[in-house]
Write an enzyme that holds these catalytic residues in place. Structure first.
Site, PDB file in Angstrom:
ATOM      1  N   SER A 134       0.645  -1.639   0.257  1.00 51.13           N
ATOM      2  CA  SER A 134      -0.124   0.057   0.289  1.00 51.13           C
ATOM      3  C   SER A 134       0.884   1.325   0.049  1.00 51.13           C
ATOM      4  O   SER A 134       1.509   1.654   1.368  1.00 51.13           O
ATOM      5  CB  SER A 134      -0.828  -0.176   0.992  1.00 51.13           C
ATOM      6  N   GLU A 136       0.225   3.847   1.848  1.00 52.22           N
ATOM      7  CA  GLU A 136      -0.123   3.813   3.607  1.00 52.22           C
ATOM      8  C   GLU A 136       1.414   4.159   3.381  1.00 52.22           C
ATOM      9  O   GLU A 136       1.964   4.443   5.273  1.00 52.22           O
ATOM     10  CB  GLU A 136      -1.040   3.354   3.842  1.00 52.22           C
ATOM     11  N   TYR A 157      -2.075  -0.380  10.840  1.00 52.22           N
ATOM     12  CA  TYR A 157      -2.262  -0.445   9.607  1.00 52.22           C
ATOM     13  C   TYR A 157      -0.430  -0.728   8.321  1.00 52.22           C
ATOM     14  O   TYR A 157      -0.184  -1.251   8.177  1.00 52.22           O
ATOM     15  CB  TYR A 157      -3.547   0.284   8.207  1.00 52.22           C
TER      16      TYR A 157
END
Ligand code: NAP
Ligand code: GDD
Length: 340
Positions: A134, A136, A157
């Site tokens: 990701s 992120e 996460y």
């Protein structure tokens, strides 16, 4: 012989698009789902109902938190390719459930890689692996972000995904596995979960248009995201596993806009002024925010011949029009029955 693929998270947004893509290419597709009191197969019900796919589309119960179930599914299905899309994928919820998120989204990857390694050791068969990494993971790193950018994760996460990323590289280097990391920037669709901001906005705007909802409560409107269409992004996953050598690839559109700009596109489509309906509610702020994600997908373009085919305006329109139809159906069903 048809190739065999296993998709974890098959009933999620990406899993359903990937299943369609692989079935269209003639694959036998096995999907892993979790047992739930109420079935959550809405995105793949059309595939389950298609009798012509009955010998090429199969579901199995399993969980990334349960190593035994993973070993069993890998041994039973003996896939050529594994696409690990399952995760606790919500960033804000990862702050509420950090330990669980790390177990599923991080450690779960090692459980799956171990199941694959054991199967390969015992059978001599090669299994190629795709990891749903990701953007992120870049967190607060300066944009544009590419495969060379240092990870600066800002949530449980994101930390779990960084851990998984390096485990994939570890299995590649230690055991010679064909294991690849996709570093995918945000991608959306009419199948996007309703707790993610784009879908929350398109669902609410359509309901507001029809008088079914009065306001939309959101958190930080200033964050910028590089949003693409999920249907385009699953094709990049497949392309990674067709390469002779494994690798790590950023998948993005190279255009980033703010939540505020996305709101404007959606409400404009419905001839509404978003500022009259949106309420900023601190409940939706995160303990740490990722302010600006903008991907540089040049490596995917050069080595996978992959390009995003849907721009952000087309994506906003696709999602808004879809959700307007849902809202219209909802309005019809709530109309008082006038009888004959
Ligand atoms: P999604 O819609 O949230 O789907 C996640 C899937 O994982 C669901 O099918 C869910 O099943 C399953 N799952 C959750 N916990 C599990 C567990 N313990 N064991 C087995 N399955 C479990 O996510 P998505 O948007 O399709 O994203 C797919 C993957 O890409 C995720 O790993 C996500 O973190 C990653 N990713 C997504 C984006 C994006 O913008 N969409 C960008 C980068 C990376 P249930 O239905 O039972 O909950
Ligand atoms: N979910 C949500 N809800 N986000 C909001 C809201 C709200 O009410 N209001 C503002 N936002 C902001 C968030 O603070 C964030 O900056 C941005 O909208 C996007 O939030 P999400 O749609 O939840 O996505 P995300 O970027 O945090 O994470 C998604 O993309 C990642 C890739 O970068 C998820 O799909 C992750 O699984 C994925 O890895």
């Amino acid at each position: 012989m048809n190739k065999v693929a296993l998709i974890t998270g098959i009933n999620g947004q990406d899993g359903s698009y990937l299943a369609e893509l692989l079935l269209g290419k003639g694959y036998v597709v096995h999907g892993m789902i979790r047992r739930a009191s109420t079935p959550r197969t809405g995105h793949i019900d059309h595939l389950l109902a298609d009798e012509s796919l009955s010998d090429r589309f199969h579901l199995h119960f399993g969980d990334l938190a349960d190593a035994n179930s993973l070993r069993h599914i890998i041994d039973k299905t003996a896939p050529d390719e594994v696409y690990n899309l399952a995760a606790q994928s919500h960033v804000k919820i990862s702050f509420d459930q950090p330990e669980y998120t790390i177990d599923v989204t991080g450690t779960g990857v090692v459980r799956l890689l171990e199941a694959i390694r054991n199967h390969m050791d015992h059978t001599g068969k090669e299994i190629r692996y795709y990891q749903a990494g990701s953007s992120e993971m870049f967190g607060s790193a300066k944009p544009p972000q590419s495969e060379m950018t240092r990870f600066e994760p800002r949530s449980p996460y994101a930390c779990a995904k960084v851990y998984a990323h390096y485990q994939v590289i570890n299995y590649r280097e230690s055991y010679g596995m064909h294991a690849s990391n996709g570093i995918l920037f945000n991608h959306e669709s009419p199948r996007r979960g309703e707790e993610f901001v784009t879908r929350k906005i398109t669902r609410a705007a359509a309901r507001i248009k029809l008088g079914l909802q009065k306001e939309l409560r959101l958190g930080n409107l200033d964050a910028k995201r590089d949003w693409g269409f999920a249907g385009d992004y699953v094709d990049a996953m497949w392309r990674m596993l067709q390469k002779d050598a494994p690798g790590d690839y950023v998948v993005a559109t190279a255009i980033s806009i703010s939540i505020r700009d996305f709101l404007e596109k959606v409400f404009d489509r419905l001839d509404l002024d978003w500022s009259k309906y949106v309420v900023v509610d601190p409940r939706f702020f995160r303990p740490a925010e990722v302010d600006y994600l903008l991907g540089d997908p040049s490596k995917a373009a050069a080595q996978l011949d992959w390009r995003s085919s849907t721009n952000i305006t087309e994506l906003a329109t696709m999602m808004t029009d879809h959700d307007l139809k849902l809202a219209q159906a909802e309005a019809r069903s709530s109309e008082p029955f006038t009888g004959r």
